[in-house]
Design an enzyme around this catalytic site. Structure first.
Site, PDB file in Angstrom:
ATOM      1  N   LEU A 103       9.007  -7.733 -55.300  1.00  0.00           N
ATOM      2  CA  LEU A 103       9.933  -6.597 -55.486  1.00  0.00           C
ATOM      3  C   LEU A 103      10.494  -6.734 -56.903  1.00  0.00           C
ATOM      4  CD1 LEU A 103      12.025  -6.379 -52.141  1.00  0.00           C
ATOM      5  CD2 LEU A 103      10.151  -4.898 -52.884  1.00  0.00           C
ATOM      6  N   ASP A 104      10.643  -5.635 -57.582  1.00  0.00           N
ATOM      7  CA  ASP A 104      11.201  -5.672 -58.942  1.00  0.00           C
ATOM      8  C   ASP A 104      12.617  -6.246 -58.913  1.00  0.00           C
ATOM      9  OD1 ASP A 104       8.959  -4.216 -59.641  1.00  0.00           O
ATOM     10  OD2 ASP A 104      10.011  -2.290 -59.529  1.00  0.00           O
TER      11      ASP A 104
END
Ligand code: URA
Length: 245
Positions: A103-104
């Protein structure tokens, strides 16, 4: 073979120093006999260890669900930035867990961590058909045409072609996006490709696993037996014998 204090810490969730104290206090039994030596080497697959009467089960594979906060990077270590592994105590980090996919930094939500490479690989692979669902808040007004373009398989601004995906409009600028692949910044780039840059992005589910509403952002827990079971089924891994040493 493994040191007794390490085995007790890894199987019971105690810290190493708590395990040492328990062993010295005589509450840890090996094959029914109190052993007060934290450095004793035991064969964890053959010997029975109990702590205050509770059997310590050695589980080779571990599966955690984390509600990832924004501002934390999906990596196992980094010299400068806080990583998702920093949200776990050292005893758990030592199990060799790593994040399943990415996930960013600016994305929050459901992230799985495990030390089971096959499980991680299958979840990430688009071939497994595991759907990931994201909630997004965007700039601009979402339209049925945007949803149509998602369904048809979007072409991103750099020419990358995406598999068909679902965009479910939930409000003027809010939607749920369902994808099966995990290209770099995928959901952000998909929404940018239809002219709706993302303001907020949060992953809600991975296949049959959902965020746990009882967890606060930044908290984690182990997957339950039931969750493991349905996920193995979804991954066609139900015949693989997990958690045997
Ligand atoms: N897609 C993104 O753009 N970012 C994420 O973190 C996950 C999916």
């Amino acid at each position: 073979m493994m040191r007794l204090d390490r085995f007790v810490a890894e199987t019971s969730g105690l810290t190493r120093s708590q395990a040492v104290k328990m062993i010295r206090a005589g509450t840890v039994l090996v094959n029914g006999v109190p052993v007060r030596k934290p450095d004793l080497k035991i064969d964890e697959s053959r010997e029975t260890v109990t702590v205050s009467g509770q059997k310590c089960e050695y589980r080779r594979y571990r599966y955690y669900l984390l509600d990832k906060p924004t501002g934390v990077i999906t990596a196992t270590n980094d010299r400068k930035q806080e990583t998702v592994l920093d949200l776990f105590p050292r005893e758990i980090q030592r199990q060799g867990i790593f994040p399943v996919g990415r996930l960013d930094k600016d994305t929050s939500g459901l992230l799985l961590l495990t030390n089971d490479g096959e499980y991680a690989h299958r979840i990430i692979s688009p071939k497994s058909g595991i759907e990931k669902v994201y909630y997004a808040r965007v700039t601009g007004e979402l339209s049925p045409q945007d949803a149509e373009r998602f369904r048809a398989g979007l072409i991103l601004e750099d020419g990358t072609r995406c598999l068909p995906a679902e965009l479910e409009i939930r409000g003027v600028s809010e939607c749920l996006v369902t994808v099966m692949e995990g290209k770099y910044h995928q959901v952000r780039r998909m929404l940018a490709a239809v002219g709706k840059p993302v303001l907020t992005l949060r992953r809600l589910s991975i296949g049959p696993l959902h965020l746990d509403p009882t967890l606060q952002t930044g908290q984690y827990r182990e997957l339950t037996e039931g969750e493991l079971c349905i996920m193995f089924k979804a991954l066609h891994m139900e015949n693989m014998s997990k958690n045997e040493s």
